[in-house]
Each structure stands twice: as structure tokens, then as C-alpha cells.
Design a protein around this motif. Structure first.
Motif, mmCIF file in Angstrom:
data_model
loop_
_atom_site.group_PDB
_atom_site.id
_atom_site.type_symbol
_atom_site.label_atom_id
_atom_site.label_comp_id
_atom_site.label_asym_id
_atom_site.label_seq_id
_atom_site.Cartn_x
_atom_site.Cartn_y
_atom_site.Cartn_z
ATOM 1 N N ALA A 1 7.379 -6.596 -11.377
ATOM 2 C CA ALA A 1 7.231 -5.139 -11.333
ATOM 3 C C ALA A 1 5.771 -4.744 -11.467
ATOM 4 N N VAL A 2 5.048 -5.424 -12.334
ATOM 5 C CA VAL A 2 3.637 -5.119 -12.528
ATOM 6 C C VAL A 2 2.838 -5.490 -11.289
ATOM 7 N N LEU A 3 3.066 -6.690 -10.756
ATOM 8 C CA LEU A 3 2.298 -7.154 -9.605
ATOM 9 C C LEU A 3 2.579 -6.355 -8.347
ATOM 10 N N LEU A 4 3.821 -5.912 -8.205
ATOM 11 C CA LEU A 4 4.197 -5.230 -6.968
ATOM 12 C C LEU A 4 4.325 -3.720 -7.136
ATOM 13 N N ALA A 5 3.876 -3.223 -8.279
ATOM 14 C CA ALA A 5 3.956 -1.781 -8.510
ATOM 15 C C ALA A 5 3.136 -1.057 -7.453
ATOM 16 N N PRO A 6 3.699 -0.010 -6.871
ATOM 17 C CA PRO A 6 2.967 0.690 -5.826
ATOM 18 C C PRO A 6 1.692 1.329 -6.351
ATOM 19 N N VAL A 7 0.653 1.198 -5.587
ATOM 20 C CA VAL A 7 -0.594 1.879 -5.884
ATOM 21 C C VAL A 7 -0.533 3.182 -5.101
ATOM 22 N N THR A 8 -0.914 4.273 -5.728
ATOM 23 C CA THR A 8 -0.883 5.535 -5.014
ATOM 24 C C THR A 8 -1.785 5.414 -3.806
ATOM 25 N N SER A 9 -1.213 5.680 -2.663
ATOM 26 C CA SER A 9 -1.935 5.433 -1.433
ATOM 27 C C SER A 9 -1.592 6.468 -0.386
ATOM 28 N N ALA A 10 -2.584 6.795 0.397
ATOM 29 C CA ALA A 10 -2.358 7.695 1.525
ATOM 30 C C ALA A 10 -2.245 6.891 2.818
ATOM 31 N N THR B 1 3.350 -19.191 -1.401
ATOM 32 C CA THR B 1 2.040 -18.545 -1.519
ATOM 33 C C THR B 1 1.098 -19.256 -2.471
ATOM 34 N N GLY B 2 1.599 -20.235 -3.215
ATOM 35 C CA GLY B 2 0.766 -20.907 -4.199
ATOM 36 C C GLY B 2 0.543 -20.083 -5.447
ATOM 37 N N TYR B 3 1.345 -19.031 -5.611
ATOM 38 C CA TYR B 3 1.201 -18.157 -6.769
ATOM 39 C C TYR B 3 1.646 -18.887 -8.033
ATOM 40 N N ASP B 4 0.908 -18.707 -9.108
ATOM 41 C CA ASP B 4 1.220 -19.340 -10.392
ATOM 42 C C ASP B 4 1.471 -18.246 -11.423
ATOM 43 N N PRO B 5 2.746 -18.006 -11.794
ATOM 44 C CA PRO B 5 3.037 -16.956 -12.774
ATOM 45 C C PRO B 5 2.352 -17.197 -14.119
ATOM 46 N N GLY B 6 1.989 -18.448 -14.399
ATOM 47 C CA GLY B 6 1.288 -18.751 -15.639
ATOM 48 C C GLY B 6 -0.170 -18.338 -15.601
ATOM 49 N N GLY C 1 -4.709 -16.488 -7.953
ATOM 50 C CA GLY C 1 -4.628 -16.231 -6.516
ATOM 51 C C GLY C 1 -5.569 -15.155 -6.026
ATOM 52 N N GLY C 2 -6.292 -14.544 -6.917
ATOM 53 C CA GLY C 2 -7.212 -13.486 -6.523
ATOM 54 C C GLY C 2 -6.491 -12.197 -6.164
ATOM 55 N N THR C 3 -7.217 -11.278 -5.569
ATOM 56 C CA THR C 3 -6.672 -9.953 -5.283
ATOM 57 C C THR C 3 -5.624 -9.950 -4.184
ATOM 58 N N ILE C 4 -5.601 -10.983 -3.372
ATOM 59 C CA ILE C 4 -4.635 -11.034 -2.275
ATOM 60 C C ILE C 4 -3.271 -11.579 -2.716
ATOM 61 N N ALA C 5 -3.208 -12.216 -3.887
ATOM 62 C CA ALA C 5 -1.983 -12.903 -4.318
ATOM 63 C C ALA C 5 -0.774 -11.980 -4.359
ATOM 64 N N GLU D 1 4.766 -9.708 0.508
ATOM 65 C CA GLU D 1 5.183 -9.911 1.897
ATOM 66 C C GLU D 1 6.284 -10.961 1.987
ATOM 67 N N CYS D 2 6.158 -12.017 1.220
ATOM 68 C CA CYS D 2 7.179 -13.064 1.207
ATOM 69 C C CYS D 2 8.503 -12.507 0.692
ATOM 70 N N ARG D 3 8.449 -11.773 -0.408
ATOM 71 C CA ARG D 3 9.676 -11.202 -0.971
ATOM 72 C C ARG D 3 10.318 -10.222 0.000
ATOM 73 N N THR D 4 9.505 -9.485 0.721
ATOM 74 C CA THR D 4 10.042 -8.557 1.722
ATOM 75 C C THR D 4 10.771 -9.337 2.812
ATOM 76 N N GLU D 5 10.154 -10.395 3.312
ATOM 77 C CA GLU D 5 10.766 -11.211 4.365
ATOM 78 C C GLU D 5 12.103 -11.799 3.904
ATOM 79 N N LEU D 6 12.118 -12.395 2.716
ATOM 80 C CA LEU D 6 13.353 -13.007 2.226
ATOM 81 C C LEU D 6 14.412 -11.960 1.882
#
Length: 133
Positions: free
Chosen positions: A9-18, A85-90, A95-99, A105-110
């Protein structure tokens, strides 16, 4: 230690965006991540809708099986996306800002694939071997 659901939820929380364009065309990483988050939220809402429809069509044992299967699938989806994605929850910063965008994107696809699977179950309930989805 953060629970995976909370961390998601924290990682994928929407950023206010136009930003309203394609995620690939976003002008910066923050907008691309926000776009990916919004796409996941839309896919997840559709999955939840289909899950509810299917649940109403099942008897009590079928409902129990669906609940257990969905919980297992969510665990699978999250771990599969970490693997892809090589993401490490620990170490969320590894993964940097792109992680978070890649995981989103992966979760959306699945999630979209799972929605197609649930749609097939709605059309062809378990046990009906004569049905072709």
C-alpha cells in the motif's frame, strides 16, 4: 517489520498527479510511478468486482475454496512480481525510484490475468466440463 500488504500500500500509493497520458510517456519517474499505481488500482477494483460476482454464484464449499485460492493467489502475485523485478521487501530502497513502478506494472499485469481467469470461472463454473470459456 512491515507486513507485505502494508508495504504494498505504501509503495503503490497514488501520488497526486495531473498526468493523463500513457505511463511510458510520463515526463518523469514520479509521474510514471503514479500512473502505474493508478493502473493497478483500476485493475484491482475490476478483480474485486469479478470476485464478488463469482462468489455469489458458488455454494458454501465453493466460496471457501475461492477465498483460499484468492488469498494464495495474492501471495503468489506479490512474490512473483518481486522475483520478476528483483524487488527486495527487506530493502525497499535497493531498487531505486523505479522499483515501485516496476512492481506496480507487474501486479497490474498479473491482476488483469487473474480477472480473465475469474471471468472464465463465472462463465464456466467449477465442475461443468461441457463448458468452454
Amino acid at each position: 517489520m512491515l507486513r507485505p500488504a502494508f508495504l504494498s500500500a505504501v509503495l503503490l500509493a497514488p501520488v497526486t498527479s495531473a498526468w493523463a497520458g500513457s505511463c511510458a510517456d510520463a515526463p518523469n519517474q514520479m509521474e510514471a510511478t503514479s500512473c502505474a499505481s493508478e493502473q493497478f488500482a483500476t485493475a484491482d477494483a475490476e478483480l474485486n468486482r469479478l470476485y464478488g460476482v463469482l462468489r455469489t454464484k458458488l455454494d458454501v464449499p465453493g466460496q471457501r475454496n475461492l477465498v483460499a485460492a484468492q488469498r494464495a493467489w495474492i501471495t503468489f502475485r506479490d512474490l512473483e512480481c518481486n522475483l520478476r523485478t528483483g524487488y527486495d521487501p527487506g530493502d525497499p530502497a535497493a531498487g531505486g525510484t523505479i522499483a515501485s513502478m516496476l512492481v506496480g506494472e507487474c501486479r497490474t499485469e498479473l491482476t488483469r490475468q487473474r480477472s480473465r481467469d475469474l471471468q472464465a470461472q463465472i462463465r464456466c463454473p467449477g465442475g461443468d466440463l461441457s463448458c468452454t470459456p
